[in-house]
Design a protein around this motif. Structure first.
Motif, PDB file in Angstrom:
ATOM      1  N   ASP A   1      -5.190  -1.849  -8.061  1.00 34.94           N
ATOM      2  CA  ASP A   1      -3.825  -1.369  -7.850  1.00 34.94           C
ATOM      3  C   ASP A   1      -3.802  -0.176  -6.915  1.00 34.94           C
ATOM      4  OD1 ASP A   1      -2.567  -2.995 -10.147  1.00 34.94           O
ATOM      5  OD2 ASP A   1      -4.285  -1.987 -11.040  1.00 34.94           O
ATOM      6  N   LEU A   2      -4.948   0.425  -6.725  1.00 27.57           N
ATOM      7  CA  LEU A   2      -5.090   1.574  -5.846  1.00 27.57           C
ATOM      8  C   LEU A   2      -6.369   1.356  -5.054  1.00 27.57           C
ATOM      9  CD1 LEU A   2      -4.290   4.194  -8.613  1.00 27.57           C
ATOM     10  CD2 LEU A   2      -2.997   4.039  -6.470  1.00 27.57           C
TER      11      LEU A   2
ATOM     12  N   VAL B   1      -8.503   1.480  -9.737  1.00 26.39           N
ATOM     13  CA  VAL B   1      -8.846   1.882  -8.372  1.00 26.39           C
ATOM     14  C   VAL B   1     -10.072   1.082  -7.930  1.00 26.39           C
ATOM     15  CG1 VAL B   1      -9.399   3.784  -6.812  1.00 26.39           C
ATOM     16  CG2 VAL B   1      -8.066   4.238  -8.898  1.00 26.39           C
TER      17      VAL B   1
ATOM     18  N   LEU C   1      -4.694  -5.517  -3.059  1.00 24.65           N
ATOM     19  CA  LEU C   1      -3.493  -5.374  -3.889  1.00 24.65           C
ATOM     20  C   LEU C   1      -2.843  -6.734  -4.137  1.00 24.65           C
ATOM     21  CD1 LEU C   1      -1.922  -2.175  -2.247  1.00 24.65           C
ATOM     22  CD2 LEU C   1      -3.452  -2.308  -4.222  1.00 24.65           C
TER      23      LEU C   1
ATOM     24  N   LEU D   1       3.452   4.735  -7.032  1.00 27.76           N
ATOM     25  CA  LEU D   1       2.969   4.332  -8.353  1.00 27.76           C
ATOM     26  C   LEU D   1       3.179   5.498  -9.312  1.00 27.76           C
ATOM     27  CD1 LEU D   1       1.342   2.054  -9.919  1.00 27.76           C
ATOM     28  CD2 LEU D   1      -0.651   3.484  -9.503  1.00 27.76           C
TER      29      LEU D   1
ATOM     30  N   TYR E   1      -5.350   5.934 -15.297  1.00 23.37           N
ATOM     31  CA  TYR E   1      -5.952   4.996 -14.341  1.00 23.37           C
ATOM     32  C   TYR E   1      -7.440   4.898 -14.615  1.00 23.37           C
ATOM     33  CZ  TYR E   1      -7.604   8.976 -11.502  1.00 23.37           C
ATOM     34  OH  TYR E   1      -8.223  10.124 -11.077  1.00 23.37           O
TER      35      TYR E   1
ATOM     36  N   PRO F   1      -3.459   1.176 -14.109  1.00 23.07           N
ATOM     37  CA  PRO F   1      -3.878   0.930 -12.723  1.00 23.07           C
ATOM     38  C   PRO F   1      -5.395   1.040 -12.551  1.00 23.07           C
ATOM     39  CG  PRO F   1      -2.118   2.595 -12.831  1.00 23.07           C
ATOM     40  CD  PRO F   1      -2.591   2.358 -14.228  1.00 23.07           C
TER      41      PRO F   1
ATOM     42  N   ILE G   1       0.832  -1.209   0.000  1.00 25.69           N
ATOM     43  CA  ILE G   1       0.000   0.000   0.000  1.00 25.69           C
ATOM     44  C   ILE G   1       0.867   1.260   0.000  1.00 25.69           C
ATOM     45  CG2 ILE G   1      -0.299   0.229   2.538  1.00 25.69           C
ATOM     46  CD1 ILE G   1      -3.308   0.467   0.346  1.00 25.69           C
TER      47      ILE G   1
ATOM     48  N   ASN H   1       1.717   6.778  -2.499  1.00 18.91           N
ATOM     49  CA  ASN H   1       1.168   5.536  -1.964  1.00 18.91           C
ATOM     50  C   ASN H   1      -0.101   5.184  -2.736  1.00 18.91           C
ATOM     51  OD1 ASN H   1      -1.215   6.752  -0.620  1.00 18.91           O
ATOM     52  ND2 ASN H   1       0.332   7.705   0.732  1.00 18.91           N
ATOM     53  N   ARG H   2      -0.724   4.054  -2.380  1.00 20.96           N
ATOM     54  CA  ARG H   2      -1.849   3.527  -3.155  1.00 20.96           C
ATOM     55  C   ARG H   2      -3.213   3.944  -2.625  1.00 20.96           C
ATOM     56  NH1 ARG H   2       0.137  -0.335  -6.703  1.00 20.96           N
ATOM     57  NH2 ARG H   2       2.378  -0.030  -6.864  1.00 20.96           N
TER      58      ARG H   2
END
Lengths: 493, 493
Positions: free
Chosen positions: B313-314, B292, B307, B6, B229, B290, B2, B16-17
């Motif tokens: 990915d987020l 979310v 994850l 990215l 994303y 990515p 986390i 961070n994620r």
């Protein structure tokens, strides 16, 4: 796994894990007696080999309704006993009636809700279920299923929207109180050696309704009360039903109806996360009670996966068995490739919503029932081949082919689709009268691979055509001039 | 995982994620300018340390609406540029505005639908998105998010209920046409080195709507168009909104609104099966875009699991960060146990539905904002202990305890519950003013274990009380006399 027998109580053993869940047919009259159409429909299902055939809901009480079987009086016993015997004679499966209590509805859209029921009403419901279950045993059925799902009385007690302010509403345990009283009474009436199952929804799929978070402890509590199986459905509620002026409010017509019978727009096994959560909770409570998972499960591969993953112990298939009642026999004899596959187009659901008799749109119009053929000669393409062609236009792929021929009759065509280079999977079933299919589920820039084969009344497949690859143009590839809406036709006329 | 950064394009790296998804606040005026309340709300979020802070939707066009930020004219640039700078100064996260186009609605319940739009209207939407995205870049934001979710214009094009009969409706590719034109135009306006993300729904959660089955190819197509994303939401549609007489139709008020912001009645991570299906499809198409995932993800454990399992990915957390904006900082510094945990009671959602400013019900009333304290002294129970007691009645467990004390203020109490002998898990957060909790989610025959601890404004936890075991009586144990409805109070008065 799917053909591993499952023992319930009283020496009742289901020969396999395939369950025909109760499914409305609208074949009976309003008098509630078994008639020829009902006998034909259910003996056909039984012949197909499902391990458990659950007959459509029959009323435990006398309340007026549309076409509906009844078990609310001893007068119904002879007809039902005859039906039980015919089903037993037709196939290896066990036969349970589903018994139902429902509240009143009117054409104005008004409906009776559980908070309008008096203490005497509750007692009467308990008594009616007990008496009906006892009749079910007397009819020669192998067990009985209590309907606690969808828009009906016991489901409305379990509901998070149950508005009673006494010990029958509010908390989870209170919502369970009437269902538990019914189970207790039914057990007393049928004795210890007669299987009693229940069907309820694992997710109400309505605003403010319960989800698997409540369904898990509900299932545990019902299992602890000594049920022999818990069959899971989803949705099918009154709260989001669409009212048609002059017609009684009908469940399944809203979003929760979509979730109850997931259409082609849904992933296969759409409701499996619910079944998995419930099954895990029941196992975690140390109970072995079998769970029936259902909801767009149509292939042996998916059914076996459900069992292997512990998402359920039995597989409910309603629409798939309506399309082809012989699925169990075909799977067992290694003839999966002769199954006529449900397209989940939900014509059956629409017929029910429009108060019409429920048939499968794939059935030959001339028969009005699933075909029953032992023919083993597969259809053939014309000598020049199927000439499968594709044309791309308006974001659609239009496929055309030539008619196949068969010694009996071409029943339909099975279309397979894959990504370019990927494996071909069943994509659609097309009625024999049609020689075209429009695929509107493609995106630009992708290449799709198609192939098609004909099948006959017994499900025998003709040869698969050579695959064709179809590229859908990408109007939006980086660097390419935008289409600037040239195909826009403006405001609707 | 986390806290693994990215990288998006243009050297923009999310530290961070953790993503704060766009969330309505109703803090702005109808003029659309950034005001003090907006500045306070978002700098507080930024200070908390989320890797990506997405500002609430701001309109790309001038159409009338309630309180709503705007980016539809250069006049809005100075205020937004100042807000971007303040957020960058406050924390390490990147800051994107979400930009939105919406159609007209009226208090009569009428609403404009996509099939009413002319070709010129479509061109204007495309242009407005491009111009707004260019402004976003000029404001100093790190990227821009295109709103294609819920009840708004681009989502309604993606919808399976899009009723246009031209190349902007019908097939999946046609439904994608306007969104793709918008992406193409936005990219042209912002250049190749500016991140552009999108938010859309992975499941419409309405009758006839699309599911993950369409969301997967939609996400692939959007990702192929060069998005940085894809952020997934669910539901939030007009089609099932409840119309209040005299008020404009408001989405989120129907079942699809429940699914958009899953309440305490839903399992944690309620929409993860959708995110998983979409993520898998995007990866299968060879794209690393990515994804979310969002929807009742509130714990580090669940976030890390998402994850690790490749379900996203987020991690989008709206309500959890509203309750405690410092979650990222607290997780990163190993102080997970000081997080003030969202109870998913959806008071925030109800405030929005009632056209009121959105706050968190857990916040101290005196503050009107999430507390911001560096205190490290935990609350204490009175010398005689918390005296946690339980009483069972009507299928409910009523818990009571004594007030704790703190050097600053007791902010609330954290209740843990487990099965008898099982581990205790977070079950509820209770505001400091209350010293009771009624647990209506218990079933008869089961034993539950409870313990409680106080927390202060900084989230410091006081000592956990000794656990108490509470057995809920089973009125329906086999062999026991039924209650026969003695607690029934009959028809509602």
């Amino acid at each position: 796994m799917i053909f591993t027998p499952l023992a319930l109580r009283g020496g009742v053993v289901l020969p396999n894990r395939i369950v025909l869940p109760a499914m409305v047919t609208r074949l009976s009259g309003e008098d509630g007696f078994v008639n020829d159409d009902i006998r034909v429909r259910y003996t056909r299902f039984a012949k197909g080999g499902a391990g458990l055939v659950v007959l459509e809901a029959m009323a435990v009480h006398q309340s007026k309704s549309g076409p509906l079987l009844r078990i609310s009086d001893d007068a119904f016993v002879p007809g039902l006993a005859d039906l039980a015997k015919r089903c037993h004679d037709a196939g290896p499966g066990k036969v349970f009636p589903q018994i139902i209590h429902f509240l009143k509805i009117s054409r104005s859209g008004w409906r009776q809700t559980v908070d309008m029921l008096s203490c005497a009403d509750l007692d009467a419901i308990v008594e009616a279920y007990g008496a009906a279950a006892e009749r079910a045993r007397r009819c020669g059925f192998d067990g009985v299923e209590l309907h606690m799902a969808h828009a009906y009385t016991l489901s409305s007690f379990l509901s998070r929207l149950n508005a009673r302010r006494d010990e029958y509403g509010g908390s989870l345990e209170n919502r369970l109180r009437l269902p538990l009283r019914v189970i207790e009474r039914v057990r007393k009436c049928v004795g210890e050696d007669f299987p009693v199952g229940v069907r309820f929804v694992g997710d109400e799929c309505i605003r403010g309704g319960y989800t698997a978070l409540d369904a898990a402890p509900i299932a545990v509590r019902l299992a602890q009360a000594g049920l022999d199986y818990v069959s899971l459905s989803a949705g099918g509620k009154f709260e989001d039903a669409r009212h048609i002026d002059g017609e009684p409010l009908y469940p399944y017509t809203g979003y929760s109806g979509d979730r109850c019978m997931p259409s082609a727009a849904y992933p296969d096994g759409a409701n499996l996360p619910i079944a998995e959560a419930v099954t895990r909770a029941v196992r975690a409570a140390g109970l072995a009670t079998p769970i029936v998972a259902a909801g767009k499960i149509g292939t042996r591969e998916l059914a076996e996966q459900v069992l292997a993953r512990g998402q359920g112990d039995l597989i409910g298939m309603a629409r798939a068995l309506l399309a082809d009642p012989d699925i169990p026999r075909k799977w067992q004899s290694g003839r999966e490739d002769t199954v006529v596959r449900c397209v989940y187009g939900n014509v059956c659901k629409a017929l029910d919503e429009n108060f019409k008799r429920v048939v499968c749109t794939l059935w030959p119009k001339s028969l009005g029932a699933a075909p029953d053929s032992d023919d083993d000669v597969a259809p053939e393409w014309p000598a020049a081949g199927a000439s499968l062609t594709a044309e791309v236009s308006g974001g659609r792929v239009l496929l055309r082919w030539r008619a196949a021929t068969d010694n009996e009759a071409v029943y339909g065509y099975e279309l397979l689709r894959g990504d370019a280079g990927g494996i071909l999977l069943h994509y659609a079933s097309i009625r024999g009268a049609s020689l075209r299919f429009e695929d509107a589920r493609v995106v630009g820039g992708a290449t799709y691979r198609y192939a098609i084969r004909p099948y006959d009344l017994a499900g025998n497949r003709g040869p698969l055509t050579p695959a064709i690859d179809v590229q859908v143009p990408d109007d939006f590839a980086p660097g390419r001039a935008p289409s600037d809406g040239s195909a826009c036709v403006g405001v609707r006329s």
